[in-house]
Write a protein that holds these residues in place. Sequence first.
Motif, mmCIF file in Angstrom:
data_model
loop_
_atom_site.group_PDB
_atom_site.id
_atom_site.type_symbol
_atom_site.label_atom_id
_atom_site.label_comp_id
_atom_site.label_asym_id
_atom_site.label_seq_id
_atom_site.Cartn_x
_atom_site.Cartn_y
_atom_site.Cartn_z
ATOM 1 N N PRO A 75 -85.546 -65.703 -0.636
ATOM 2 C CA PRO A 75 -85.963 -65.157 -1.629
ATOM 3 C C PRO A 75 -87.156 -66.038 -2.579
ATOM 4 O O PRO A 75 -87.475 -67.206 -2.072
ATOM 5 N N LEU A 76 -87.964 -65.418 -3.285
ATOM 6 C CA LEU A 76 -88.961 -65.893 -3.812
ATOM 7 C C LEU A 76 -88.827 -66.803 -4.981
ATOM 8 O O LEU A 76 -89.377 -67.834 -5.153
ATOM 9 N N ASN A 77 -88.084 -66.079 -5.916
ATOM 10 C CA ASN A 77 -87.540 -66.842 -7.176
ATOM 11 C C ASN A 77 -86.245 -66.997 -7.413
ATOM 12 O O ASN A 77 -85.403 -65.992 -7.161
ATOM 13 N N ILE A 78 -85.639 -68.386 -7.542
ATOM 14 C CA ILE A 78 -84.369 -68.669 -7.651
ATOM 15 C C ILE A 78 -84.135 -69.162 -8.981
ATOM 16 O O ILE A 78 -84.788 -70.033 -9.612
ATOM 17 N N LEU A 79 -82.751 -68.880 -9.517
ATOM 18 C CA LEU A 79 -82.350 -69.378 -10.772
ATOM 19 C C LEU A 79 -80.941 -69.750 -10.509
ATOM 20 O O LEU A 79 -80.210 -68.974 -9.759
ATOM 21 N N GLU A 80 -80.769 -71.198 -10.876
ATOM 22 C CA GLU A 80 -79.590 -71.859 -10.447
ATOM 23 C C GLU A 80 -79.071 -72.365 -11.684
ATOM 24 O O GLU A 80 -79.699 -73.319 -12.443
ATOM 25 N N ILE A 89 -79.299 -77.908 -1.460
ATOM 26 C CA ILE A 89 -79.657 -76.965 -0.438
ATOM 27 C C ILE A 89 -80.748 -76.337 -1.085
ATOM 28 O O ILE A 89 -82.022 -76.198 -0.404
ATOM 29 N N THR A 90 -80.972 -75.857 -2.300
ATOM 30 C CA THR A 90 -81.941 -74.871 -2.826
ATOM 31 C C THR A 90 -83.291 -75.623 -3.051
ATOM 32 O O THR A 90 -84.542 -75.116 -2.721
ATOM 33 N N THR A 91 -83.142 -77.101 -3.240
ATOM 34 C CA THR A 91 -84.324 -77.783 -3.493
ATOM 35 C C THR A 91 -84.921 -78.072 -2.243
ATOM 36 O O THR A 91 -86.274 -78.042 -1.867
ATOM 37 N N GLN A 92 -84.345 -78.189 -0.972
ATOM 38 C CA GLN A 92 -84.782 -78.422 0.260
ATOM 39 C C GLN A 92 -85.594 -77.083 0.482
ATOM 40 O O GLN A 92 -86.640 -77.161 1.471
ATOM 41 N N TYR A 93 -84.908 -75.987 0.371
ATOM 42 C CA TYR A 93 -85.523 -74.678 0.704
ATOM 43 C C TYR A 93 -86.917 -74.661 0.073
ATOM 44 O O TYR A 93 -87.943 -74.161 0.734
ATOM 45 N N ILE A 94 -87.082 -74.966 -0.916
ATOM 46 C CA ILE A 94 -88.451 -75.043 -1.684
ATOM 47 C C ILE A 94 -89.418 -75.956 -1.156
ATOM 48 O O ILE A 94 -90.446 -75.681 -1.095
ATOM 49 N N GLU A 100 -94.079 -70.990 -1.148
ATOM 50 C CA GLU A 100 -94.423 -69.955 -2.336
ATOM 51 C C GLU A 100 -93.319 -69.631 -3.334
ATOM 52 O O GLU A 100 -93.390 -69.172 -4.452
ATOM 53 N N ALA A 101 -91.961 -70.154 -2.926
ATOM 54 C CA ALA A 101 -90.786 -69.892 -3.862
ATOM 55 C C ALA A 101 -90.807 -70.978 -4.948
ATOM 56 O O ALA A 101 -91.492 -72.025 -4.659
ATOM 57 N N ILE A 122 -87.365 -82.909 -6.298
ATOM 58 C CA ILE A 122 -88.074 -82.102 -7.445
ATOM 59 C C ILE A 122 -89.718 -82.102 -7.178
ATOM 60 O O ILE A 122 -90.097 -83.323 -7.234
ATOM 61 N N ASN A 123 -90.278 -80.952 -7.347
ATOM 62 C CA ASN A 123 -91.674 -80.853 -7.451
ATOM 63 C C ASN A 123 -92.216 -79.868 -8.362
ATOM 64 O O ASN A 123 -91.521 -79.521 -9.103
ATOM 65 N N GLU A 124 -93.496 -79.725 -8.039
ATOM 66 C CA GLU A 124 -94.070 -78.651 -9.139
ATOM 67 C C GLU A 124 -93.500 -77.269 -9.200
ATOM 68 O O GLU A 124 -93.870 -76.516 -10.267
ATOM 69 N N ARG A 125 -92.900 -76.923 -8.047
ATOM 70 C CA ARG A 125 -92.395 -75.694 -7.898
ATOM 71 C C ARG A 125 -90.772 -75.442 -8.250
ATOM 72 O O ARG A 125 -90.117 -74.644 -8.053
ATOM 73 N N VAL A 126 -90.090 -76.803 -8.800
ATOM 74 C CA VAL A 126 -88.941 -76.891 -8.963
ATOM 75 C C VAL A 126 -88.799 -77.236 -10.595
ATOM 76 O O VAL A 126 -89.235 -78.574 -10.818
#
Length: 245
Positions: A75-80, A89-94, A100-101, A122-126
Amino acid sequence: MFKLLNILKEKYHLAVDYINHSKKIEDEILYAQIFNDTIKGSSWLLPDTSFSFSRGACNYTFAYILYRVLESDNPLNILEMGMGQTSKITTQYILNKNKEATLDIIEHNEDWFNIFKKNININERVNVHIPKLEIFEHNGFKNDKYENLEQYLNNKKYNLIIVDGPIGEKKTFPRSNILDLIPRYLDKDFVIILDDIQRPGEIYLLNKILEKLDSLSVEYKHTALHGTKSQSVIASKSLGHIIYY
């Protein structure tokens, strides 16, 4: 005679409850093995991550289906909605898998965020957003939802929405923000994972989600996973294979 019948009836219900509880434990143990086998050798879920799938937190059925969607469908864009063990899990995926996610995490409890943030990347895409809760009444009962949630979403189309917040226990209409996001914030290729459908409030919400998708003529597939807790998985027709994971 009636006293004896009542005693037998009570024992019957206790036996049924015991069998049902035992089945949930067995299913959870099975999914724990499946999850651990599935992530073995993962290139992006780091082996030194300590998960705590217990009590009210994410359980193994939840972790398994989330990992499979992230691993196989990118998935490209995730809302949790709701920060917790799934956020590990989701932050490691990013960070490690899809460069690009993006991930938007919604968590109303700032104290919990300050405690838990050391456990996630946590980074610039999280982006972690901390809205207030809005109290509303539904059928004579008070419920809550994230206040003005849409202001944090920047008209983004999400491929994966995880619905695990705010706290839904003992609520009659919990986590209803998801209804406000359909269809505007759903990508044409989408997955919604709704946690805690073993509870009446979340079952009510699930039916409302399906009713809304039906009213909009959105084609989807739907399944559920059951362990110590249960999750509903709703996928667009294009991602219908997910129900067989």
